[in-house]
Design an enzyme around this catalytic site. Structure first.
Site, PDB file in Angstrom:
ATOM      1  N   CYS A  27      38.743  38.662  33.354  1.00  0.00           N
ATOM      2  CA  CYS A  27      38.884  38.239  34.500  1.00  0.00           C
ATOM      3  C   CYS A  27      39.793  39.243  35.448  1.00  0.00           C
ATOM      4  O   CYS A  27      40.328  39.089  36.677  1.00  0.00           O
ATOM      5  CB  CYS A  27      39.605  36.927  34.425  1.00  0.00           C
ATOM      6  SG  CYS A  27      41.264  37.184  33.819  1.00  0.00           S
ATOM      7  N   ASP A  78      46.667  44.089  34.040  1.00  0.00           N
ATOM      8  CA  ASP A  78      47.961  44.221  33.337  1.00  0.00           C
ATOM      9  C   ASP A  78      47.746  44.997  31.886  1.00  0.00           C
ATOM     10  O   ASP A  78      48.483  45.771  31.741  1.00  0.00           O
ATOM     11  CB  ASP A  78      48.526  42.989  33.120  1.00  0.00           C
ATOM     12  CG  ASP A  78      49.259  42.514  34.024  1.00  0.00           C
ATOM     13  OD1 ASP A  78      50.335  43.158  34.558  1.00  0.00           O
ATOM     14  OD2 ASP A  78      49.143  41.267  34.555  1.00  0.00           O
ATOM     15  N   GLU A 110      46.536  40.615  27.797  1.00  0.00           N
ATOM     16  CA  GLU A 110      46.722  41.675  29.039  1.00  0.00           C
ATOM     17  C   GLU A 110      48.007  42.541  28.417  1.00  0.00           C
ATOM     18  O   GLU A 110      48.522  43.519  29.149  1.00  0.00           O
ATOM     19  CB  GLU A 110      47.119  40.919  30.381  1.00  0.00           C
ATOM     20  CG  GLU A 110      47.918  39.737  30.226  1.00  0.00           C
ATOM     21  CD  GLU A 110      47.808  39.197  31.621  1.00  0.00           C
ATOM     22  OE1 GLU A 110      47.415  39.448  32.737  1.00  0.00           O
ATOM     23  OE2 GLU A 110      48.453  37.924  31.579  1.00  0.00           O
ATOM     24  N   HIS A 112      49.340  41.019  49.270  1.00  0.00           N
ATOM     25  CA  HIS A 112      48.714  40.020  49.863  1.00  0.00           C
ATOM     26  C   HIS A 112      47.673  40.678  50.935  1.00  0.00           C
ATOM     27  O   HIS A 112      46.499  40.226  50.970  1.00  0.00           O
ATOM     28  CB  HIS A 112      49.648  39.101  50.670  1.00  0.00           C
ATOM     29  CG  HIS A 112      50.164  38.264  49.645  1.00  0.00           C
ATOM     30  ND1 HIS A 112      51.042  37.505  50.038  1.00  0.00           N
ATOM     31  CD2 HIS A 112      50.015  37.882  48.601  1.00  0.00           C
ATOM     32  CE1 HIS A 112      51.689  36.693  48.789  1.00  0.00           C
ATOM     33  NE2 HIS A 112      50.783  37.111  47.809  1.00  0.00           N
TER      34      HIS A 112
HETATM   35  C1  PEP Z   1      45.054  40.768  35.287  1.00  0.00           C
HETATM   36  O1  PEP Z   1      46.229  41.162  34.929  1.00  0.00           O
HETATM   37  O2  PEP Z   1      43.934  41.495  34.880  1.00  0.00           O
HETATM   38  C2  PEP Z   1      44.738  39.748  35.589  1.00  0.00           C
HETATM   39  C3  PEP Z   1      43.662  38.981  35.910  1.00  0.00           C
HETATM   40  O3  PEP Z   1      46.089  38.839  36.256  1.00  0.00           O
HETATM   41  P1  PEP Z   1      46.730  39.298  37.451  1.00  0.00           P
HETATM   42  O4  PEP Z   1      46.162  40.314  38.197  1.00  0.00           O
HETATM   43  O5  PEP Z   1      46.937  37.968  38.171  1.00  0.00           O
HETATM   44  O6  PEP Z   1      48.137  39.830  36.872  1.00  0.00           O
HETATM   45 MG    MG Z   2      47.822  39.889  34.603  1.00  0.00          MG
END
Ligand code: PEP
Ligand code: MG
Length: 577
Positions: free
Chosen positions: A510, A463, A439, A195
């Site tokens: 993303c 991920d 992912e 965080h």
């Molecule tokens: C990712 O894994 O790239 C993602 C966007 O999700 P998070 O970072 O929330 O796991």
């Molecule tokens: Mg993720």
């Protein structure tokens, strides 16, 4: 002599300032007895230290900037409740009065007793509160020892323009940094997804984590440079190095002024390929920032914050109210709501029946796996998303798919809810797109299969990199392997993008890689047409896209994907990055 130390860059930018070294939060508590005549003054000292801790926390609470994730305020509230609780003061006062313990010793005894009691508890939520007890007691001890420690105090002017060095920083400390004009920070522990790191990025404070023993090498007050792009800390810089980084810092400032002009510009390459540039948000209020920089929608709304710092899961109404606010704030732009992605590195304190366990939580019961197992957690969210689809262009996104059946099961749940709402006259959009995150490597290799059952795909590189290269994304010991340029990973990304193009299903990205301008040209070369990035980097990404020619990048990327010659691969990447 100039030296450099390396860590993980978590918040971009260059900072130059004097080091402000925070000593360990461990205090040597001596078990000496006070004299009888000192008893009441010792009690008063303890009370004053507790009160000062409460005042400090309250003032931090008041200074929380707008758009700060809600869990930061909740975190401070929890500490305030603890600091004001009689459990923490009554017993130590008894120990001072009856046994003549000094205040710190009495407090330490009570701390140990509370911790021991917590450790006996079956309730997993209460067991996780042990860290909070440590933080709160340390804050009070800090006040008792205030003469000898260097933790920032409310009126510490030395913090203005300083670079903070600590073992670890709590989100509340990140707020303090902003308030006191700290220009950068370095920690020995922590990961890019903590965080504190997320907050530092939102606040625009350059930072590096995981720089082991940094405080052994850097003296308090000495000039320090941190390069938050490369994760490098430079100590004792000579004039040449200093001038180089001063130039880079001012170039960056000029650059951000120039970038502001891009706010209303469309996102299109020099050879006319129009791209979609959306924003990742955690809170509806974050979207104000995204709107401000001209995002074309929300490509990822992470809903995990809704589940944090609480025992009971959010109700359907709470979900709906949050989504309603979000959809209304963005008025008319598409909003991609990701269903819960709890587990792995995103642990919550909820009292669940299927609590994510196991030695490898990242490989365990997380995200859609947990949702499908914990219907009481999942259904209120699905119902709320379906209801929110009546208010604007809402899309639902499923995280961490590894097999088609998971996507099918979620779609079936959505259809059941829609049928029920149809019968009951509850409004919803029957065309609401349902997409999934790619992912997991097996899903990337089978992206065409997923594209046949889903309306859109979004690559989660955070991920995908973790699973493809087999490294824990939050473990600083293997962070050096976290490489978005790994050739095997690039092939997985390319496979996903090509599968989407073949099946005519849009593919976005993303993960953090999409928002890192070092990779923008490469991603254009791989054929990515939709980026979802943090609002603070959106204009930079747009700047690179609007300056690029996509056609030559595509042919360079094709060659890089095909070659098995590491030298050739490297030289092609130099042209692509
Ligand atoms: C990712 O894994 O790239 C993602 C966007 O999700 P998070 O970072 O929330 O796991
Ligand atoms: Mg993720």
């Amino acid at each position: 002599m100039t030296f450099s130390l390396h860590g993980v860059a978590v918040s971009r930018g260059v900072a130059i300032g004097n080091a402000y070294v925070i000593a360990h939060d461990e205090f040597e508590v001596r078990d000496h007895l006070v004299e009888a005549y000192e008893i009441e003054s010792e009690v008063a000292r303890l009370r004053a230290a507790i009160e000062a801790a409460a005042v400090h926390l309250r003032s931090m609470h008041d200074k929380i900037p707008a758009h700060t994730p809600a869990d930061v305020a909740a975190f401070i509230d929890t500490h305030l409740l603890m600091v004001s609780d009689a459990t923490l003061s009554e017993e130590p006062i008894r120990l001072i009065r009856e046994r003549r313990y000094n205040a710190a010793w009495a407090l330490k005894c009570q701390h140990d007793a509370i911790v021991a009691a917590f450790e006996q508890m079956d309730d997993p939520y209460l067991r996780t509160r042990r860290d909070d007890i440590d933080h709160v007691v340390n804050r009070i001890l800090r006040n008792l020892f205030s003469a000898g420690i260097s933790k920032p105090t409310a009126d510490d002017t030395r913090l203005q323009g300083a670079i903070l060095l600590a073992d670890d920083l709590a989100p509340a400390d990140a707020l303090l940094m902003q308030h006191h004009g700290v220009v950068g920070f370095v920690t020995e522990f922590g990961g890019p997804t903590s965080h504190t790191s997320i907050l530092a990025r939102s606040l625009g404070i350059p930072g590096i984590v995981g720089v082991r023993h940094v405080r052994r090498f850097v003296r308090d007050g000495e000039t320090l440079i941190i390069d938050g792009n490369e994760g490098v800390v430079i100590g004792e810089p000579d004039q040449r190095v200093l001038t180089h980084y001063q130039r880079r810092r001012s170039e960056r400032l000029k650059h951000s002024v120039a970038l502001n002009k891009l706010k209303r510009a469309s996102c299109v390459t020099r050879d006319g390929v129009a791209l979609d540039l959306q924003a990742n948000v955690e809170l509806p209020s974050d979207f104000e920032a995204a709107r401000e920089v001209g995002a074309s929608g929300v490509g990822l709304y992470r809903t995990e914050f809704l589940y944090m710092n609480r025992i009971d899961p959010p109700t359907e109404e709470e979900h709906f109210e949050t989504y309603r606010q979000l959809v209304q704030t963005v008025s008319g732009l598409p909003v991609t709501i990701r269903t819960l992605d709890i587990g792995g590195d995103k642990q919550v304190e909820l009292a669940l029946t299927a609590r994510p366990k196991g030695a490898n939580p990242a490989l365990g019961l997380r995200a859609v796996r947990l949702g499908l197992k914990e219907m009481t957690l999942f259904m209120p969210q699905i119902r709320a998303i379906v209801r929110a689809s009546a208010l604007g262009p809402v899309r639902m996104m499923i995280p961490m798919l590894s097999q088609l059946d998971e996507a099918r099961q979620v779609i079936e749940l959505v259809r059941n809810v829609q049928a029920e709402f149809g019968a009951d006259g509850v409004p919803f959009d029957p065309q609401m797109p349902v997409g999934g995150m790619i992912e997991v490597p097996a899903a990337a290799a089978y992206a065409d299969g997923f594209a046949h059952v889903l309306d859109f795909l979004s690559i989660g590189t955070n991920d995908l990199i973790q699973y493809a290269i087999a490294i824990d994304r939050a473990n600083e010991e293997v962070n050096y392997l976290y490489d978005p340029l790994n050739p095997g990973l690039l092939r997985l990304i390319s496979m996903t993008i090509k599968a989407g193009a073949r099946v005519k299903v849009p593919v976005a990205m993303c993960g953090e890689m999409a928002g890192d301008t070092r990779y923008t040209r490469l991603l254009l070369g791989l054929g990515l047409q939709s980026f979802s990035v943090h609002p603070s980097v959106l204009l930079e990404v747009k700047g690179v896209i609007n300056d690029a020619y996509s056609k030559p990048l595509k042919s360079l990327a094709e060659r890089a994907l095909k070659t098995t010659d590491p030298e050739r691969f490297k030289s092609l990447l130099v042209e692509l990055t």
